[in-house]
Design a protein around this motif. Structure first.
Motif, PDB file in Angstrom:
ATOM      1  N   MET A 145      41.154  43.977  68.497  1.00 24.19           N
ATOM      2  CA  MET A 145      41.850  43.501  67.416  1.00 24.19           C
ATOM      3  C   MET A 145      40.738  43.327  66.289  1.00 24.19           C
ATOM      4  O   MET A 145      40.851  43.291  65.171  1.00 24.19           O
ATOM      5  CB  MET A 145      42.712  42.645  67.710  1.00 24.19           C
ATOM      6  CG  MET A 145      44.204  43.126  68.653  1.00 24.19           C
ATOM      7  SD  MET A 145      45.713  41.937  68.655  1.00 24.19           S
ATOM      8  CE  MET A 145      45.968  42.112  66.930  1.00 24.19           C
ATOM      9  N   ALA A 159      39.520  46.020  64.509  1.00 24.60           N
ATOM     10  CA  ALA A 159      40.391  46.474  63.347  1.00 24.60           C
ATOM     11  C   ALA A 159      40.206  45.807  62.136  1.00 24.60           C
ATOM     12  O   ALA A 159      40.381  46.065  61.077  1.00 24.60           O
ATOM     13  CB  ALA A 159      41.883  46.564  63.995  1.00 24.60           C
ATOM     14  N   LEU A 184      44.400  50.539  65.216  1.00 19.80           N
ATOM     15  CA  LEU A 184      45.368  49.997  66.478  1.00 19.80           C
ATOM     16  C   LEU A 184      46.231  50.653  66.673  1.00 19.80           C
ATOM     17  O   LEU A 184      46.647  51.038  67.902  1.00 19.80           O
ATOM     18  CB  LEU A 184      45.989  48.641  65.929  1.00 19.80           C
ATOM     19  CG  LEU A 184      44.996  47.621  65.576  1.00 19.80           C
ATOM     20  CD1 LEU A 184      45.859  46.273  65.262  1.00 19.80           C
ATOM     21  CD2 LEU A 184      44.100  46.983  66.608  1.00 19.80           C
ATOM     22  N   VAL A 221      46.150  50.416  70.852  1.00 16.30           N
ATOM     23  CA  VAL A 221      46.371  48.826  70.945  1.00 16.30           C
ATOM     24  C   VAL A 221      47.624  48.293  70.174  1.00 16.30           C
ATOM     25  O   VAL A 221      48.320  47.318  70.818  1.00 16.30           O
ATOM     26  CB  VAL A 221      45.229  48.236  70.335  1.00 16.30           C
ATOM     27  CG1 VAL A 221      45.331  46.697  70.170  1.00 16.30           C
ATOM     28  CG2 VAL A 221      43.963  48.770  70.900  1.00 16.30           C
TER      29      VAL A 221
END
Length: 484
Positions: free
Chosen positions: A183, A186, A239, A244
């Motif tokens: 994350m 991103a 993502l 994800v």
């Protein structure tokens, strides 16, 4: 583009700043190593203002505290377990004195169990090993101070020049140590405008499910940081593309509805990203220089999450999403609770989603003053955000339709402003309070007082201010009819 000569010059300036000079001199006098590390080094090289002074050292937490205490007006050891000491350091005297917060951490050499993502905290003894355990090469550069020497064992400078995010060790090892780094990839891609290296993206796809071992609180913090970047849609796409988002925010990839060959409608996923971008534009236009509005951005991203559950293929090729606003508000509330957002944020986001379609009734036919008052009352303190969300929700390519909707909302805002000026609309309430209602009707406290109050509020919304005598007369008539 980053120019190397200018970047090195900025590093020299950073190392020569009063706070850095005072701290680094104190550590050198104590015979301890000290380096600025991570974000401050990266941002200085990019020409971004540096607001955080993060240092790393071979000194132990006790030694750090002993060195910085004489330099600071306050210090704290809330991160002592992880080797971090914070302090408010003062440099200079009199009118020339400056103060800032610093965090200084002992070199780390943590190990991870790969199951709970909880590190076994271990302190290291050299800078290079400490840098290797960091998330990305552009964050794994250090500036030795006070001698001013750039330490870059993993190619962070080259990646900075190429605008690329890579990991110091293999991405599989890095994400295995802490899956939240997927994350963070991103977030930094959006924050810095960088490309995520292909091998890093491949590892994200292969290891997406491992994000499930990370606590909801940490995921929430990282998602919020992503949404509060200048251009978050690139990170959101990453993502979604890597899978994800299927784990942390499945409602967003769920917006990629299959297009039936006979039933055509907008791509809800792309529409939602466009709404987010346009909401950010309105936010900057109306509140320049202010902090990002997380509530507005969450509402913009999630405003149509009720569409997949309410999608219906109609005869003739139409597609409907009846009540997706109500369903979406419930789904958003459930997801935000699971992500451990605070109650105020959850309530505000859900309410905005619930109200985001209300305006389109105005565009189809003029509202009465009563309807405008109800719009304001229902939005309450969220009215300004609702203005921005509703405007951002217009993504049609039909220019005439877009202009018509914009004109209609301009008109609505103008009417709200005029009514507010006339009636202090933002504080609309009945002209009689509960005590006066009891006196006029001769009734004791109880549910009847609340019912009368609600009826008076509807009267106020319908007809505006009437004056106390007239309102009391109307109330007595209502009570007589009700009693009969």
């Amino acid at each position: 583009m980053v120019k190397m000569a200018e970047a090195l010059e900025r590093l020299q300036s950073l190392a020569g700043s009063p706070i850095v000079r005072r701290v680094s001199t104190a550590f050198a006098d104590a015979g301890k190593e000290l380096s600025l590390v991570g974000g401050p080094v990266r941002d200085a090289m990019l020409g971004v203002p540096v607001h955080d002074y993060d240092f790393t050292t071979d000194a132990s937490p006790d030694e750090i505290l002993a060195i910085v205490a004489p330099l600071s007006t306050a210090h704290w050891d809330i991160g002592r377990e992880f080797g971090t000491i914070g302090a408010r350091v003062v440099a200079g005297e009199g009118e020339d004195a400056v103060a800032d917060t610093v965090e200084i951490t002992t070199y780390r050499a943590d190990a991870y169990d790969g199951v709970t993502r909880k590190p076994v905290v271990a302190f290291g003894d050299n800078l290079e090993d400490d840098l290797k355990r960091r998330d990305f090469t552009v964050n794994a550069m250090a500036l030795r101070v006070p001698e001013v020497r750039l330490v870059d064992p993993y190619g962070g400078v080259e990646d900075l020049l190429d605008h690329t995010l890579r990991t110091p060790s293999s991405p599989e090892t890095s994400f295995g140590d802490d899956p939240l780094r997927m994350m963070r990839a991103a977030r930094f891609a959006s924050q810095l405008g960088f490309h995520v290296a292909d091998d890093v993206q491949d590892a994200m796809r292969a290891m997406a499910e491992s994000i499930g071992i990370v606590s909801a609180e940490r995921v929430q913090v990282e998602l919020s940081k992503l949404l509060c970047t200048a251009a978050p849609t690139g990170g959101i796409r990453l993502l979604v593309d890597t899978g994800v988002a299927d784990i942390v925010l499945p409602e967003i990839p769920g917006l990629q509805l299959e297009i039936d060959e006979h039933h055509h409608h907008k791509d809800v996923y792309e529409h939602s990203l466009t709404v987010l971008e346009q909401a950010i534009d309105y936010e900057r236009e109306r509140h320049p220089g202010e902090a990002p509005d997380l509530v507005l951005r969450l509402a913009a991203l999630l405003h149509d999450v009720g569409k997949p559950a309410t999608r219906k293929l109609e005869p003739g090729g139409a597609v409907s999403f009846y009540h997706h606003d109500i369903v979406g508000a419930k789904l958003a509330k459930k997801r935000l609770r699971e992500l451990r957002y605070d109650n105020d944020t959850i309530k505000s986001v859900a309410r905005l989603i619930e109200l985001h379609l209300r305006f389109f009734g105005y565009s189809e036919g003029a509202w009465t003053d009563s309807a405008v008052r109800r719009y304001v009352r229902d939005a309450g303190p969220l009215l300004e955000r609702l203005h921005m969300l509703t405007r951002a929700d217009v993504t049609t390519r039909n220019r005439r339709k877009a202009e018509r909707l914009a004109f209609a909302y301009d008109d609505l805002e103008q009417r709200i402003a005029e009514l507010a000026e006339q009636e202090q609309l933002d504080a609309v309430r009945p002209e009689l309070d509960g005590n006066r209602i009891q006196e006029v009707l001769g009734i004791p406290p109880g549910p009847e007082v609340g019912q009368a109050y609600k009826w008076l509020l509807e009267l106020r919304l319908d007809e505006g201010a009437l004056g106390q005598d007239e309102v009391e007369r109307r109330l007595r008539e209502w009570w007589a009819r009700r009693s009969a």
